[in-house]
Scaffold this active site. Sequence first.
Site, PDB file in Angstrom:
ATOM      1  N   LYS A 212       0.818  -1.216   0.000  1.00 46.27           N
ATOM      2  CA  LYS A 212       0.000   0.000   0.000  1.00 46.27           C
ATOM      3  C   LYS A 212       0.856   1.273   0.000  1.00 46.27           C
ATOM      4  O   LYS A 212       2.059   1.231   0.264  1.00 46.27           O
ATOM      5  CB  LYS A 212      -0.958  -0.030   1.192  1.00 46.27           C
ATOM      6  CG  LYS A 212      -2.065  -1.047   0.993  1.00 46.27           C
ATOM      7  CD  LYS A 212      -3.038  -1.046   2.139  1.00 46.27           C
ATOM      8  CE  LYS A 212      -4.168  -2.041   1.850  1.00 46.27           C
ATOM      9  NZ  LYS A 212      -4.977  -2.277   3.054  1.00 46.27           N
ATOM     10  N   ARG A 246      -3.335 -10.154   5.327  1.00 43.68           N
ATOM     11  CA  ARG A 246      -3.931 -10.178   3.983  1.00 43.68           C
ATOM     12  C   ARG A 246      -2.866  -9.695   3.013  1.00 43.68           C
ATOM     13  O   ARG A 246      -2.469  -8.532   3.035  1.00 43.68           O
ATOM     14  CB  ARG A 246      -5.160  -9.259   3.971  1.00 43.68           C
ATOM     15  CG  ARG A 246      -5.895  -9.195   2.649  1.00 43.68           C
ATOM     16  CD  ARG A 246      -7.067  -8.225   2.744  1.00 43.68           C
ATOM     17  NE  ARG A 246      -7.797  -8.142   1.499  1.00 43.68           N
ATOM     18  CZ  ARG A 246      -7.455  -7.368   0.475  1.00 43.68           C
ATOM     19  NH1 ARG A 246      -6.375  -6.600   0.537  1.00 43.68           N
ATOM     20  NH2 ARG A 246      -8.186  -7.353  -0.618  1.00 43.68           N
TER      21      ARG A 246
HETATM   22  N1  HH2 Z   1      -7.265  -3.696   1.904  1.00 41.88           N
HETATM   23  C1  HH2 Z   1      -7.777  -3.651   0.667  1.00 41.88           C
HETATM   24  C2  HH2 Z   1      -8.983  -4.295   0.371  1.00 41.88           C
HETATM   25  N2  HH2 Z   1      -9.632  -4.987   1.325  1.00 41.88           N
HETATM   26  N3  HH2 Z   1      -9.808  -5.746   3.540  1.00 41.88           N
HETATM   27  C3  HH2 Z   1      -9.316  -5.791   4.775  1.00 41.88           C
HETATM   28  N4  HH2 Z   1      -9.963  -6.478   5.741  1.00 41.88           N
HETATM   29  N5  HH2 Z   1      -8.143  -5.175   5.119  1.00 41.88           N
HETATM   30  C4  HH2 Z   1      -7.422  -4.468   4.220  1.00 41.88           C
HETATM   31  O1  HH2 Z   1      -6.371  -3.889   4.586  1.00 41.88           O
HETATM   32  C5  HH2 Z   1      -7.919  -4.388   2.877  1.00 41.88           C
HETATM   33  C6  HH2 Z   1      -9.131  -5.046   2.578  1.00 41.88           C
HETATM   34  C7  HH2 Z   1      -7.030  -2.937  -0.418  1.00 41.88           C
HETATM   35  O2  HH2 Z   1      -6.140  -3.794  -1.068  1.00 41.88           O
HETATM   36  P1  HH2 Z   1      -6.410  -4.399  -2.526  1.00 41.88           P
HETATM   37  O3  HH2 Z   1      -7.601  -5.302  -2.494  1.00 41.88           O
HETATM   38  O4  HH2 Z   1      -5.170  -5.016  -3.032  1.00 41.88           O
HETATM   39  O5  HH2 Z   1      -6.677  -3.123  -3.411  1.00 41.88           O
HETATM   40  P2  HH2 Z   1      -7.963  -2.548  -4.124  1.00 41.88           P
HETATM   41  O6  HH2 Z   1      -8.925  -2.115  -3.054  1.00 41.88           O
HETATM   42  O7  HH2 Z   1      -7.446  -1.406  -4.959  1.00 41.88           O
HETATM   43  O8  HH2 Z   1      -8.567  -3.646  -4.966  1.00 41.88           O
END
Ligand code: HH2
Length: 276
Positions: A212, A246
């Site tokens: 991130k 995660r």
């Molecule tokens: N971070 C993201 C999405 N979902 N859920 C939880 N519980 N905790 C997190 O830190 C979290 C999450 C963001 O990451 P990513 O899915 O890779 O990115 P994007 O939202 O751009 O798809």
Amino acid sequence: MSAPRPIVVGIVNVTPDSFFAGSRHASAEAAVAHALALAKAGADWLDVGGESTRPGAEAVPEREELKRVLPVIEALAKECALPLSVDTRRARVAEAALARGARVVNAVAGLRDPELAAVCAAHGASLVINHMRGDSATMLAEARYTDVVREVGDELVAQAEEAQRAGVARERIWLDPGIGFAKRAADSVALLARLEEIVALGYPVLVGPSRKSWLGALTGEPAEARLPGSLAAATACVLAGARALRMHDVAEARQAVDVAAAIRAAKTGDPRAGTP
Ligand code: HH2
């Protein structure tokens, strides 16, 4: 020496616009293939999402979110024995995913949808409550805290209690401090530096530091080059007592968190590990 095994949650995004290009999948087939590869690499749990939450991301209509995630969950429920979570802010998406084999709801916007906790309760599902303020458009402006760790902890506990009032069993509730969600880089660093205070709230803790922007603020590196920083953060989380990470890079994370868990166990005798 038998080391406790923290959970590595593999990230499966069925989106065209997730912030890390390596996690974007345009088709259900590509997402399923990626998920199966993450399972092989050592994931304990797979998290399937159909809407990017990065700051500035476009909201995805519910129909489109359902179209993205349901075929992936359905296929993985058949092809893979790992627990599946759906990463969503919507109760209707959670409900449909649970009906197709997901066992966990990753409530990325917490309990903002008032039906979400009741849906989990009705299905006997586990619930991850992620800390967030505002939405993708407003969250940067909402990153204003006097004591970020105390405020995030208080807001998470209030939602965990709300979930229990809606019928979710306490032992099925996970807390997530929401790294990058309405947090400046300094807030994310503070949350990891004092993660033990979130762990001490008495719920299992899941953290999502992977690739991130706070890592970019610290290192100057783009998302593609933030794996080492992500592993350092995952290590710090495990040493502080987090039960699940995660992560985008499951094989690398597996090794980092297993080593960190062995060090923590030697120090504290804490054999905590678990399944969702
Ligand atoms: N971070 C993201 C999405 N979902 N859920 C939880 N519980 N905790 C997190 O830190 C979290 C999450 C963001 O990451 P990513 O899915 O890779 O990115 P994007 O939202 O751009 O798809």
